[in-house]
Design an enzyme around this catalytic site. Structure first.
Site, PDB file in Angstrom:
ATOM      1  N   HIS A  72       0.845  -1.200   0.000  1.00 34.08           N
ATOM      2  CA  HIS A  72       0.000   0.000   0.000  1.00 34.08           C
ATOM      3  C   HIS A  72       0.880   1.250   0.000  1.00 34.08           C
ATOM      4  CE1 HIS A  72      -3.676   2.291   1.504  1.00 34.08           C
ATOM      5  NE2 HIS A  72      -2.691   3.166   1.661  1.00 34.08           N
ATOM      6  N   GLU A  73       1.837   1.301   0.928  1.00 33.94           N
ATOM      7  CA  GLU A  73       2.683   2.493   1.053  1.00 33.94           C
ATOM      8  C   GLU A  73       3.691   2.603  -0.091  1.00 33.94           C
ATOM      9  OE1 GLU A  73       1.591   4.678   2.948  1.00 33.94           O
ATOM     10  OE2 GLU A  73       0.297   3.406   4.172  1.00 33.94           O
ATOM     11  N   HIS A  76       2.110   4.190  -3.082  1.00 34.15           N
ATOM     12  CA  HIS A  76       2.032   5.653  -3.040  1.00 34.15           C
ATOM     13  C   HIS A  76       3.313   6.277  -3.601  1.00 34.15           C
ATOM     14  CE1 HIS A  76      -1.805   6.234  -1.092  1.00 34.15           C
ATOM     15  NE2 HIS A  76      -1.464   5.484  -0.055  1.00 34.15           N
TER      16      HIS A  76
END
Length: 163
Positions: A72-73, A76
């Site tokens: 998820h990170e 980004h």
């Protein structure tokens, strides 16, 4: 560095390497810190090319962290490098999550947060009692903001308990 921190660092490197191979890019490994407090599991600091993780939630949910929070990170960062500033969980991020990392693009975690939940203050409206965090309570007390109930649309009011 403890074993969980090592596993997260290694997993971040694996995701970066996979993105480089899949997207034909040369992203470097980001700096990683384990210093987030509260209910947030992870955070990407885009311009610093840095990832931050919550050590308490990591210790309580190591497998989910490795399989969900890390991609998820990292997604980004990849999206920021490729597209610049876009919606945080928009189509670009969803595409990197699903097509590059083969992970379902969920925007929030579902970890038990009892161990990291801070003190709350009971605020009342016409239909419910809603707990506000210390930060939100202090903003109300400083008259910087007024919160309203999402259901009845009435202002939330703090009624301190009597001693």
């Amino acid at each position: 560095m403890n074993e969980l921190h090592y596993r997260i660092t290694r997993r971040v490197s694996e995701f970066i390497s996979h993105a480089n191979l899949t997207l034909n890019t040369e992203f470097s490994a980001p700096a990683i810190r384990f210093d987030i407090r509260g209910k947030t599991a992870g955070m990407a600091l885009l311009q610093r090319w840095q990832l931050r993780f919550n050590p308490v939630l990591l210790a309580e949910n190591p497998d989910a962290f490795i399989e969900e929070v890390v991609p998820h990170e990292v997604s980004h960062l990849i999206v920021f490098a490729r597209f610049g500033r876009v919606r945080p969980h928009g189509k670009e991020w969803q595409s990197v999550m699903s097509q590059v990392f083969d992970v379902q693009p969920k925007t929030t975690h579902s970890f038990d947060i009892k161990s990291v939940e801070g003190k709350t203050f009971p605020y009342h409206c016409e239909c419910d009692v809603i707990p506000l965090s210390v930060r939100r309570h202090n903003k109300v007390q400083r008259q910087q903001v007024q919160y309203v109930c999402r259901r009845c649309k009435q202002p939330l009011v703090w009624k301190p308990s009597s001693p």
